[in-house]
Design an enzyme around this catalytic site. Structure first.
Site, PDB file in Angstrom:
ATOM      1  N   LYS A   1       0.834  -1.207   0.000  1.00 27.12           N
ATOM      2  CA  LYS A   1       0.000   0.000   0.000  1.00 27.12           C
ATOM      3  C   LYS A   1       0.869   1.257   0.000  1.00 27.12           C
ATOM      4  CE  LYS A   1      -2.385  -2.545  -0.742  1.00 27.12           C
ATOM      5  NZ  LYS A   1      -3.212  -2.764  -1.941  1.00 27.12           N
TER       6      LYS A   1
ATOM      7  N   HIS B   1      -9.670   8.681  -5.445  1.00 25.62           N
ATOM      8  CA  HIS B   1      -8.340   8.084  -5.593  1.00 25.62           C
ATOM      9  C   HIS B   1      -7.456   8.389  -4.387  1.00 25.62           C
ATOM     10  CE1 HIS B   1      -4.734   6.729  -7.803  1.00 25.62           C
ATOM     11  NE2 HIS B   1      -4.145   7.716  -7.151  1.00 25.62           N
TER      12      HIS B   1
ATOM     13  N   GLN C   1      -7.381  12.165 -12.875  1.00 25.30           N
ATOM     14  CA  GLN C   1      -7.221  10.928 -12.113  1.00 25.30           C
ATOM     15  C   GLN C   1      -6.969  11.176 -10.632  1.00 25.30           C
ATOM     16  OE1 GLN C   1      -7.831   8.231 -13.582  1.00 25.30           O
ATOM     17  NE2 GLN C   1      -7.356   8.438 -15.750  1.00 25.30           N
TER      18      GLN C   1
ATOM     19  N   LYS D   1      -2.068  13.962 -15.377  1.00 26.36           N
ATOM     20  CA  LYS D   1      -3.380  13.319 -15.468  1.00 26.36           C
ATOM     21  C   LYS D   1      -4.229  13.818 -14.288  1.00 26.36           C
ATOM     22  CE  LYS D   1      -2.244  10.452 -18.874  1.00 26.36           C
ATOM     23  NZ  LYS D   1      -2.927  10.387 -20.188  1.00 26.36           N
TER      24      LYS D   1
ATOM     25  N   GLN E   1     -14.132  -4.033  -8.429  1.00 20.51           N
ATOM     26  CA  GLN E   1     -13.853  -3.345  -7.174  1.00 20.51           C
ATOM     27  C   GLN E   1     -15.116  -3.190  -6.335  1.00 20.51           C
ATOM     28  OE1 GLN E   1     -11.973  -0.023  -9.191  1.00 20.51           O
ATOM     29  NE2 GLN E   1     -10.015  -0.487  -8.227  1.00 20.51           N
TER      30      GLN E   1
ATOM     31  N   LYS F   1     -11.723  -2.136 -19.241  1.00 22.35           N
ATOM     32  CA  LYS F   1     -11.366  -1.273 -18.110  1.00 22.35           C
ATOM     33  C   LYS F   1     -12.527  -1.094 -17.136  1.00 22.35           C
ATOM     34  CE  LYS F   1      -9.769   3.338 -16.854  1.00 22.35           C
ATOM     35  NZ  LYS F   1      -9.352   4.682 -17.329  1.00 22.35           N
TER      36      LYS F   1
ATOM     37  N   ARG G   1       2.548  13.037 -14.908  1.00 24.20           N
ATOM     38  CA  ARG G   1       2.048  12.890 -16.285  1.00 24.20           C
ATOM     39  C   ARG G   1       0.909  13.876 -16.569  1.00 24.20           C
ATOM     40  NH1 ARG G   1      -0.036   7.244 -16.377  1.00 24.20           N
ATOM     41  NH2 ARG G   1      -0.139   7.431 -18.648  1.00 24.20           N
TER      42      ARG G   1
ATOM     43  N   THR H   1     -13.611  -1.649 -12.476  1.00 24.40           N
ATOM     44  CA  THR H   1     -14.380  -0.892 -11.495  1.00 24.40           C
ATOM     45  C   THR H   1     -15.516  -1.732 -10.939  1.00 24.40           C
ATOM     46  OG1 THR H   1     -13.864   1.150 -12.696  1.00 24.40           O
ATOM     47  CG2 THR H   1     -15.618   1.258 -11.069  1.00 24.40           C
TER      48      THR H   1
ATOM     49  N   HIS I   1      -8.877   6.825  -1.058  1.00 27.27           N
ATOM     50  CA  HIS I   1      -8.758   5.369  -1.027  1.00 27.27           C
ATOM     51  C   HIS I   1      -7.315   4.946  -0.751  1.00 27.27           C
ATOM     52  CE1 HIS I   1      -9.634   1.234  -1.697  1.00 27.27           C
ATOM     53  NE2 HIS I   1      -8.972   1.162  -2.841  1.00 27.27           N
TER      54      HIS I   1
END
Length: 263
Positions: A117, A140, A135, A132, A205, A198, A130, A202, A143
């Protein structure tokens, strides 16, 4: 060894047995943990975006490929460790905290999981480098931070071993094995047309979180291997929150936006 009937009556931070783990990296060290987590949050939320504001995004192709391959291998290893503990618990017909051997296996696996983790915090750092930015969402960052925190806290302050926690690691490592395999393949633009699956990651999850909620409730109400009440509440609350956040993400990404569906 504490009497099993008293385990669930004590706050989880009062269990301090099995000191062999005290010398392991991060275990019981508040300063190390909070320094790492604080540095992570400051970088991904403030410093990193500021540094990258006027810079071109880094590609990091080779680094990402190596990183994702390592994460696949680590996830497979954790899956193997968790499966072994679950199998031994079932065949021996006892709670993990009733066996010193099972407890050691549990704490070793939990330490590996905690370090995994920690390494996964790099996910967000790579997103920032990058550029992004989409994201780096609340889901994100929360979590990643929460899973790192709970695994460290369990390792450092809850010196009793529970099958519920092992089941979490078992399910989570399987999902991550699939997820990081996807990330490794996505490094190559030529493979993009084959990565239509992709959104199913999800879904996996969300199924994972639902299974965890059901299992934790089952174990704590139908078996003698009960979690301490504080840990039980924390686990249910956090997993339920993350399930809701993932469901909202799925709805917004794959159900609401026509452009997102095409993508």
């Amino acid at each position: 060894m504490e009497n099993v009937s008293t385990i669930s009556e004590k706050p989880f931070w009062e269990h301090k047995n099995y000191s062999y783990a005290d010398e392991w990296f991060l275990v019981g060290s508040n300063s190390q943990f909070f320094l790492i987590l604080s540095a992570y949050l400051v970088f991904v939320l403030k410093v990193g975006p500021s540094l990258m504001k006027d810079r071109a995004p880094f590609k990091l192709t080779n680094i990402l490929l190596a990183y994702n391959i390592v994460q696949v291998a680590v996830s497979a290893y954790i899956f193997k460790l968790a499966f072994g503990i679950i199998y031994n618990t079932i065949t021996e017909e006892k709670c993990i905290y009733e066996s010193d051997k099972l407890q050691y296996k549990y704490f070793y696996a939990l330490h590996v999981y905690t370090l995994a983790k920690l390494s996964e915090l790099l996910d967000t750092i790579f997103f920032v480098l990058r550029k992004k930015d989409r994201q780096v969402s609340f889901l994100h960052v929360y979590h990643h931070s929460a899973v790192f925190f709970y695994s460290w806290a369990l390792m450092s302050y809850n010196r009793q071993a529970f099958l519920s926690v092992t089941v979490v690691g078992f399910l989570n490592s399987f999902v991550h094995l699939v997820m990081y395999s996807y990330y490794a393949l996505s490094v190559f633009p030529s493979l993009e047309k084959f990565l239509w699956w992709k959104k199913y990651i999800t879904k996996m999850q969300m199924i994972q979180f639902a299974m965890i909620i059901v299992y934790v409730i089952y174990e704590n109400t139908m078996t003698p291997c009960k979690l301490p009440s504080t840990l039980f509440i924390h686990m249910l609350a956090n997993v339920s929150l993350v399930f809701i956040l993932f469901a909202d993400f799925y709805r917004k990404t794959y159900k609401t936006s026509p452009n997102a569906k095409k993508k």
